[in-house]
Design an enzyme around this catalytic site. Structure first.
Site, PDB file in Angstrom:
ATOM      1  N   ALA A 108     -53.629  51.071  88.747  1.00  0.00           N
ATOM      2  CA  ALA A 108     -53.817  50.732  87.341  1.00  0.00           C
ATOM      3  C   ALA A 108     -55.180  51.209  86.846  1.00  0.00           C
ATOM      4  CB  ALA A 108     -53.679  49.231  87.138  1.00  0.00           C
TER       5      ALA A 108
ATOM      6  N   GLU B 140     -45.322  52.380  92.867  1.00  0.00           N
ATOM      7  CA  GLU B 140     -44.163  51.895  92.117  1.00  0.00           C
ATOM      8  C   GLU B 140     -43.563  53.009  91.260  1.00  0.00           C
ATOM      9  OE1 GLU B 140     -44.428  47.274  91.231  1.00  0.00           O
ATOM     10  OE2 GLU B 140     -46.279  48.270  90.608  1.00  0.00           O
TER      11      GLU B 140
END
Length: 533
Positions: A70, A112
């Protein structure tokens, strides 16, 4: 023509080569998944889907890594659309196959994203992982549901509850990546991957449509027992187990919804706030406000004997630092830019050395917290007590030579040390004194309670047995409150005395030098967050 030119260096670029479309993420330095990247991936995907000349899509990243996670600049802020989970859902739903080419690292949201693609190829040396637990979180974009469908729940829980990184070969053995190639250029591998698909050598699949992992109650209970034994005070690892268990019992869509609820619980946890505070705090501890130099020393003199010197020697060549012993090599004296002086050097010997090396501008006294600094050194390098090979060290500026301190701090960072720059007096010494005041005659009886709540005081106290920890559960709150009170008082006194450039530096030293629980953020953070006494 490369779309990167027409988009003016956009963080995500779409290009076509023959029958393949390429989505390239270019968001230096680590291709973090900020809002612009998430939006860019969706737009590039749509362009690829509408491009009638394209039959296969390859996702790749520019620079030294795939997607390292992130964007930390978004931490603590309201989420901005599109959410990562929505981006990954769109990737997986693509009617044109998407092949992800991984290099460097694919961590957290980066892994992911890769799991949302239909085939994964990793360059040798690539590492993957889901380290969200280290920030008090769990994978929140489908990772807890997709990864177990590839690896089974044992491997998935191992990765999620520890946050450890997995190398490419191990990832291949467990099905996380489909292929590992010996190559250095991910762009070239992306081209080859498209050709493999066009030749029918790759059979894409949707992970969400794979069979749910087997429900192994013994594995789930083993992890719960392990967590209760090792980290009973942490919140997010137990939520990881719940999410993975859901993958075995619910549909994929229901499992993702449950994962999202657990993720929200972790976000609301004060542990998440404390761990993210520590994550940010460690980044700037070496910086002296008002100095901007990136200069480093190239030659250090090591005088005397100290375990730290051996550690530095093992790292020096790669760091571009030459270490010399001025006493053993007279010729080296003229090249020495600074001297680290071990505690075993007496005052007379120290003064003699300064006399024969007057050109050395920087003398650093390596000291333990309780040592007396008898020398007229410019800086004290204070190491944590009871640490054989400490990674964290404190540079105490004793003379106000900020630039010299900054240059030395830059050098030690290059030598893989976590450097905390302070001024006047040692913060490690102040924290050590505060801790020893708490460790009175009753400390041994409270040690198990502290350990059960994440306070690692084993260097100061005898290790308690598991039975003692269980007996201490009832008295844990009061014992920890007393200890926390002492730490917070010490943090206030240190801050008031002006010994630190940033209050968060106290927290870093508390956690890394004294075993203060990282999930609490640190003693100064506790004061500021209103934990009180």
């Amino acid at each position: 023509m490369s779309t990167s030119e027409s988009l003016g260096g956009a963080p995500v670029q779409y290009t076509r080569e023959g029958r393949s479309g390429r989505i390239c993420i270019n968001n230096p330095p680590v291709n973090a998944l900020g809002q612009a990247v998430r939006q860019g991936v969706l737009e590039a995907l749509q362009e690829a889907l509408e491009d009638k000349a394209v039959d296969v899509i390859v996702m790749v990243a520019a620079g030294r890594t795939f997607i390292a996670g992130a964007d930390i600049r978004e931490f603590g802020k309201p989420p901005q659309p599109p959410l990562l989970a929505s981006v990954i859902t769109a990737l997986e739903a693509s009617h044109k196959p998407i092949i992800a080419v991984l290099h460097g690292t694919a961590l957290g949201g980066g892994l992911e994203v890769a799991l949302g693609c239909h085939w994964r190829i990793a360059l040798e040396g690539t590492r993957v992982g889901l380290p969200e637990v280290k920030l008090g979180l769990l994978p929140g974009a489908g990772g807890t549901q997709r990864l177990p469908r590839l690896t089974g729940i044992d491997m998935a829980l191992d990765m999620m509850t520890s946050g450890r990184f997995v190398d490419a070969d191990e990832a291949r053995r467990h099905g996380i990546v489909d292929e590992v190639v010996a190559a250095e250029d991910p762009q070239a591998v992306a081209r080859l991957a498209a050709e493999q698909w066009l030749a029918g050598e790759i059979a894409p699949r949707l992970i969400s449509e794979l069979s749910p992992p087997a429900h192994a109650q013994d594995v789930l209970e083993r992890y719960r027992r392990q967590l209760r034994r090792d980290v009973p005070y942490l919140f997010s690892p137990f939520r990881c187990v719940e999410a993975v268990e859901a993958a075995t019992q619910r549909s994929f869509a229901d499992g993702v919804a449950y994962e999202r609820e657990l993720f929200r619980q972790c976000m609301d946890s004060p542990q998440r706030a404390g761990m993210i505070h520590h994550f940010f705090a460690i980044r700037d501890t070496h910086k002296v406000p008002g100095t901007k130099t990136n200069e480093r020393l190239t030659t250090l003199g090591l005088i005397g004997h100290h375990p730290l010197f051996g550690t530095l020697a093992s790292l020096a060549e790669k760091a571009g630092v030459t270490l010399v012993d001025p006493e053993a090599d007279d010729a080296s004296c003229h090249s020495v830019q600074a001297c680290l002086v071990a505690p075993d050097i007496g005052t007379d010997r120290y003064r003699r050395l300064r006399g024969v090396m007057p050109q050395v501008p920087l003398w650093i006294d390596v000291a333990a917290p309780d040592a007396r600094w008898r020398r007229d050194s410019d800086i004290a390098l204070v190491l944590p007590p009871h640490a054989a090979e400490p990674r964290v060290c404190e540079l105490v500026d004793r003379t106000g030579h900020a630039t010299h301190v900054q240059v030395l701090a830059n050098t030690l960072r290059r030598l893989k040390r976590q450097v905390v720059v302070t001024r006047g007096r040692s913060v490690i010494s102040a924290l050590d004194t505060a801790l020893r005041h708490v460790l009175n005659d009753d400390a041994e009886a409270q040690a198990a309670a502290w350990l059960a709540n994440g306070w690692d005081l084993s260097p100061w106290l005898a290790t308690e047995s598991a039975d003692a920890i269980e007996r201490a559960e009832g008295q844990g709150a009061e014992a920890c409150r007393t200890l926390d009170h002492a730490w917070q008082q010490a943090a206030l006194q240190i801050s008031t005395a002006g010994l630190v450039h940033r209050d968060s530096d106290i927290d870093v030293l508390g956690i890394q030098a004294f075993g203060y629980p990282a999930h609490l953020g640190g003693p100064s953070f506790r004061v500021l967050s209103g934990a009180g006494f």
